[in-house]
Structure formats: structure tokens, C-alpha cells
Design a protein around this motif. Structure first.
Motif, PDB file in Angstrom:
ATOM      1  N   ARG A 195       0.815  -1.212   0.000  1.00  0.00           N
ATOM      2  CA  ARG A 195       0.000   0.000   0.000  1.00  0.00           C
ATOM      3  C   ARG A 195       0.848   1.261   0.000  1.00  0.00           C
ATOM      4  O   ARG A 195       1.896   1.336   0.636  1.00  0.00           O
ATOM      5  N   LYS A 197       0.365   5.820  -1.432  1.00  0.00           N
ATOM      6  CA  LYS A 197      -0.537   6.873  -1.884  1.00  0.00           C
ATOM      7  C   LYS A 197      -0.202   7.248  -3.324  1.00  0.00           C
ATOM      8  O   LYS A 197       0.951   7.133  -3.751  1.00  0.00           O
ATOM      9  N   PRO A 198      -1.193   7.715  -4.082  1.00  0.00           N
ATOM     10  CA  PRO A 198      -0.913   8.112  -5.463  1.00  0.00           C
ATOM     11  C   PRO A 198       0.179   9.181  -5.507  1.00  0.00           C
ATOM     12  O   PRO A 198       0.210  10.099  -4.685  1.00  0.00           O
ATOM     13  N   ASP A 257       1.031   5.429  -9.730  1.00  0.00           N
ATOM     14  CA  ASP A 257      -0.191   6.017 -10.256  1.00  0.00           C
ATOM     15  C   ASP A 257      -1.335   5.774  -9.267  1.00  0.00           C
ATOM     16  O   ASP A 257      -1.135   5.244  -8.164  1.00  0.00           O
ATOM     17  N   ASP A 258      -2.545   6.132  -9.688  1.00  0.00           N
ATOM     18  CA  ASP A 258      -3.736   6.050  -8.851  1.00  0.00           C
ATOM     19  C   ASP A 258      -4.509   4.787  -9.198  1.00  0.00           C
ATOM     20  O   ASP A 258      -4.983   4.633 -10.330  1.00  0.00           O
ATOM     21  N   GLY A 259      -4.603   3.818  -8.242  1.00  0.00           N
ATOM     22  CA  GLY A 259      -5.364   2.613  -8.522  1.00  0.00           C
ATOM     23  C   GLY A 259      -4.786   1.385  -7.845  1.00  0.00           C
ATOM     24  O   GLY A 259      -4.067   1.480  -6.846  1.00  0.00           O
ATOM     25  N   ARG A 279      -1.321  -1.115  -4.308  1.00  0.00           N
ATOM     26  CA  ARG A 279      -2.594  -0.392  -4.207  1.00  0.00           C
ATOM     27  C   ARG A 279      -2.373   1.011  -3.670  1.00  0.00           C
ATOM     28  O   ARG A 279      -1.792   1.196  -2.598  1.00  0.00           O
ATOM     29  N   THR A 280      -2.874   1.993  -4.421  1.00  0.00           N
ATOM     30  CA  THR A 280      -2.857   3.384  -3.971  1.00  0.00           C
ATOM     31  C   THR A 280      -4.253   3.977  -3.863  1.00  0.00           C
ATOM     32  O   THR A 280      -4.402   5.131  -3.444  1.00  0.00           O
ATOM     33  N   ALA A 281      -5.280   3.198  -4.246  1.00  0.00           N
ATOM     34  CA  ALA A 281      -6.658   3.681  -4.203  1.00  0.00           C
ATOM     35  C   ALA A 281      -7.594   2.489  -4.209  1.00  0.00           C
ATOM     36  O   ALA A 281      -7.172   1.335  -4.405  1.00  0.00           O
ATOM     37  N   ALA A 282      -8.876   2.754  -3.989  1.00  0.00           N
ATOM     38  CA  ALA A 282      -9.877   1.700  -4.030  1.00  0.00           C
ATOM     39  C   ALA A 282      -9.988   1.150  -5.446  1.00  0.00           C
ATOM     40  O   ALA A 282      -9.654   1.822  -6.421  1.00  0.00           O
ATOM     41  N   GLY A 283     -10.479  -0.063  -5.542  1.00  0.00           N
ATOM     42  CA  GLY A 283     -10.643  -0.683  -6.847  1.00  0.00           C
ATOM     43  C   GLY A 283     -10.549  -2.183  -6.738  1.00  0.00           C
ATOM     44  O   GLY A 283     -10.112  -2.723  -5.721  1.00  0.00           O
TER      45      GLY A 283
END
Length: 449
Positions: A195, A197-198, A257-259, A279-283
């Protein structure tokens, strides 16, 4: 699995008490460290084995910063999950990253149809038992059928256009089709999540702890900047994917990146892979069969690597040269160096040690005369890559483990600055167990005057 990370700083006195609770003798080898000879952990060469119920204190100065690991050097114990990362921090390093991921790759067969020792016996008797191979390929392993489904994901059995084995030789990247390929001890059906952050800059420390697998690594949606190999810095180079042989390590930098992105380690020639998730975001979790397009992009080549200026070894004429001819026979599973078989119980019986004197500049010529990959590991030193086949690399990177491709010839140089008896061997656990090793032997100092 893997074991807990051991961490210290370069220059620290590291002391580790090893208590042997195994039903057999063991040792610990500190892979890649230029430490003193009696701490190197090779049974009958640098120390007696640690017996059942006995203990030993390993004590040495952590010499060089970087990504390392440690494991037994007895039989196939490493194949039973006995290994851990060893991270040596550089107190002078700026630390131009926000988050760090330690990623350990492995192949696994123990208690999934056969033990590693049974596998070795089968290989020595003329190859893996046909019924066992059929069961493995079909995934017919008791109580593990669901976990097994990832073994031949459709995307790798029939890869998208452009994603193909790096070369025909990749089919001979290893002698064993393993039931499982792991990233930080986890199956692709229950992957490790890393984990951040973007926009954060991640340092990824890759360690290939596998017994016999070459992995090709890519991170979906990202390019990878290689900054270190086997602990030592290189001039940064950005690629899409890279290979690691058993025992090799690479440090990477990537801006995230974001995701949620698949971190894929394809087992070369096996139509299988290990998987993690960055992972940097929900998905949604990437599917177990993820095959990022980066796998078909620019592959890091050994010749691409240039040692960072402050750790380069002098490119001067060698004082002494030794040749290591790598030979083997798949039908009898006999693997040798210079037509000699290393005896793990009596190391100097049956081999001709390669002599050297302290202070010499040493050149090793490594010639792979087999159709298999061989990750060759030198204990107690790092070497500079000088020639790859007919290509000169005057600023070649420093490594302690290098993957020698079928038919390839490498010239590597090192300075004899660490007296003792040092192993040079194939880090494929099954080739090593079969005797694919030799010894670099420091002789007493020559008389002066």
C-alpha cells in the motif's frame, strides 16, 4: 514465510544467535555479504555444521549497504522455507523515496506432492516421475485444487500478442515444474497487498529466493527504474521488465499512479506466475491471470547495467585467471564445474581448487556449455562484469550472483581482498545439491625479499 526481516546499518556489528531446532544439522549463509570467512556458513568448508539442539553466534561487521538475504547452506533446507531478507541501510543515503516494498519471490513444492529431497531423487533417477508430472500439470494435488487453478492461467497459456518467452532457452530456465509460485509467501489467489498513496515514489527491493526458477517481473501501468543490483548502485536505467535468477536482487524506483496494479513475476518457461498487488486507491483486485503489457516491453539486459562511479572496480590487467566450464547432463542430473563434482561432506575431495593470493586482481571466465540457465554465485566478494560473450563492458556492474544463459561466456573480475576458502556455485538449489560448485582458495602469503 519468508522469515522476519533483519535490518541494520553499514558498519554495524551484527550478532545473530542461531538455535538449531531442526531434526538435522544446519548452517546460515549470509548471501552476498563480504564478511570474514569463518562466518560464511558453508558446512565443512568454513565451519562445522550446527548440530541438532546446538547453537552458534554469527558475529561480523555489516560491510556494504544494500539488499541481501540469508539461508541455510545444507542440502535442500532452503527449499523448506528457511530464508529471510537482510537489509543493510546506508546512513549516508539521501532516501529519495516515500515508501519501501520488500518483495521476495519463491517457488514451492514441499508437501504439495513431493518433498524437495524426493524431487532431487527423481531427477537423479532420470527425471521427474511421469505420474507426478501429470498430476502437477493437471493440478491434482490433495486439498489444494482451488489454489492450484492459477497454475496455468489462460492469459499465459495463450498469451496476448507480443507477450512471449524471452527466448527459446527460457523453456529450460529450470528443471522442476513447481506447483506454486509465491510473492512474499502468498499465492496469487490471496495476494500480498503493498500500500502507498498516489504519486508517491516507491523503492522496491526484489529478492529471488527460488530454488530453480527464473522470474520476469513487471508492474502493470508503470515503468521501473533500476538503481541497484546485488546491493551495489548502478547508473539508473528505466525499463519495462527484468529477469532475476535465483539469488539475484534488484532495487527499483517507481512513481505510483492512482489505482490497484498487478505486480507480476512470471516463472520463465512454466506458464505460471507469482502475483502481488500495489494499491494506492480503491478498486478491484487484479485477476490472478494478469499479464501486463509491460511484460512485452523493454527487458533489462545485463549489458545495460553500468556500475555507479563511486563503487567501480579498477579495470586493470588481471594478475591471475581461472576458467569455469559449466557442464551437465539432464538425463542423469549430473552438474559440474570443470568436469568435477563438489563433495559437500569433504569439499577438497574430487575438485581442483582455484588458487589465488591476497591482493591479486582475479579474472574468472565462466562458460556455460549446457542448455540451462545457471545463476552463478561467488561467496565473500563482489565481481565486476567485464565481457558478455564478445561485448566488452568496461564499466560493468558489481554483482555476487549472475545469471549465465545457455551457451554464454562471461568474464568477471574481482580483487582478492578477503582471505579464506570461498565457494563459487550454481544457486539453483538442485544443481548445487548435485555438486555444481568449486572453491577459490587463498594461498599463504608469498615470501618477500
Amino acid at each position: 514465510m519468508p522469515g522476519r526481516v533483519v535490518r541494520c546499518s553499514a558498519g554495524d556489528q551484527l550478532e545473530v544467535d542461531v538455535v538449531n531446532r531442526l531434526p538435522e544439522p544446519t548452517t546460515v549463509h549470509w548471501h552476498g555479504l563480504r564478511l570474514r570467512n569463518d562466518m560464511d556458513g558453508v558446512p565443512n568448508l568454513t565451519q562445522p555444521s550446527i548440530g541438532e539442539g546446538e547453537s552458534m553466534r554469527y558475529s561480523f561487521v555489516a560491510p556494504d549497504p544494500g539488499t541481501y538475504w540469508f539461508h541455510p547452506h545444507v542440502g535442500l533446507q532452503r527449499e523448506r522455507g528457511l530464508f529471510s531478507p537482510l537489509i543493510i541501510d546506508d546512513p549516508r543515503e539521501a532516501g529519495d523515496y516515500d515508501v519501501e516494498f520488500i518483495v521476495v519471490l519463491d517457488d514451492w513444492i514441499d508437501d504439495a506432492g513431493a518433498t524437495p529431497d524426493q524431487v532431487l531423487t527423481q531427477l537423479r533417477s532420470g527425471g521427474m516421475d511421469a505420474r507426478f508430472q501429470t498430476a502437477v500439470q493437471a493440478g491434482q494435488i490433495a486439498d489444494r485444487s482451488q489454489a492450484w487453478q492459477y497454475h496455468v492461467p489462460e492469459s499465459l497459456a495463450n498469451p496476448p500478442a507480443g507477450i512471449a518467452p524471452v527466448s527459446a532457452a527460457s523453456r529450460l530456465a529450470g528443471s522442476v515444474d513447481f506447483p506454486f509460485y509465491l510473492l512474499n509467501g502468498r499465492l496469487p489467489t490471496a495476494p500480498e497487498t503493498l500500500r502507498a498513496k498516489p504519486g508517491q515514489r516507491a523503492r522496491i527491493r526484489l529478492i529471488n529466493a527460488a530454488g530453480a526458477t527464473v522470474f520476469r517481473v513487471a508492474l502493470g501501468g508503470h515503468r521501473l527504474t533500476v538503481t541497484h543490483t546485488d546491493g551495489f548502485p548502478v547508473e539508473p536505467i528505466t525499463v519495462d521488465t527484468l529477469q532475476l535468477g535465483s539469488g539475484e536482487r534488484y532495487d527499483l524506483l517507481v512513481t505510483l499512479d492512482d489505482g490497484a496494479f498487478p505486480l507480476v513475476a512470471v516463472a520463465e518457461g512454466k506458464r505460471a506466475q507469482a502475483l502481488g498487488v500495489v494499491r494506492t486507491a480503491a478498486g478491484p483486485v487484479p485477476p490472478t491471470s494478469s499479464a501486463p503489457r509491460e511484460l512485452a516491453g523493454r527487458l533489462l539486459a545485463l549489458a545495460d547495467l553500468r556500475s555507479a562511479p563511486d563503487v567501480r572496480l579498477d579495470d586493470r590487467k588481471p594478475d591471475v585467471s581461472h576458467s569455469l566450464y559449466l557442464t551437465g547432463d539432464m538425463s542423469t542430473f549430473e552438474w559440474r564445474i570443470n568436469a568435477e563434482t563438489y563433495n559437500h561432506h569433504r569439499p577438497f575431495d574430487g575438485i581442483t581448487p582455484m588458487p589465488l593470493h591476497e591482493g591479486q586482481h582475479v579474472r574468472l571466465e565462466v562458460i556455460n556449455q549446457t542448455p540451462m540457465y545457471h545463476p552463478m554465485h561467488l561467496h565473500g566478494h563482489t565481481f565486476a562484469i567485464r565481457t558478455i560473450d564478445n561485448t566488452n563492458v568496461p564499466t560493468g556492474t558489481r554483482k555476487d550472483t549472475v545469471m549465465v544463459a545457455p551457451g554464454e561466456r562471461l568474464l568477471v573480475d574481482f580483487t582478492a581482498d578477503n582471505p579464506g576458502q570461498w565457494l563459487m556455485h550454481c544457486h539453483n538449489a538442485y544443481h548445487m545439491a548435485a555438486g555444481m560448485a568449486s572453491v577459490l582458495s587463498y594461498l599463504p602469503s608469498r615470501p618477500t625479499g
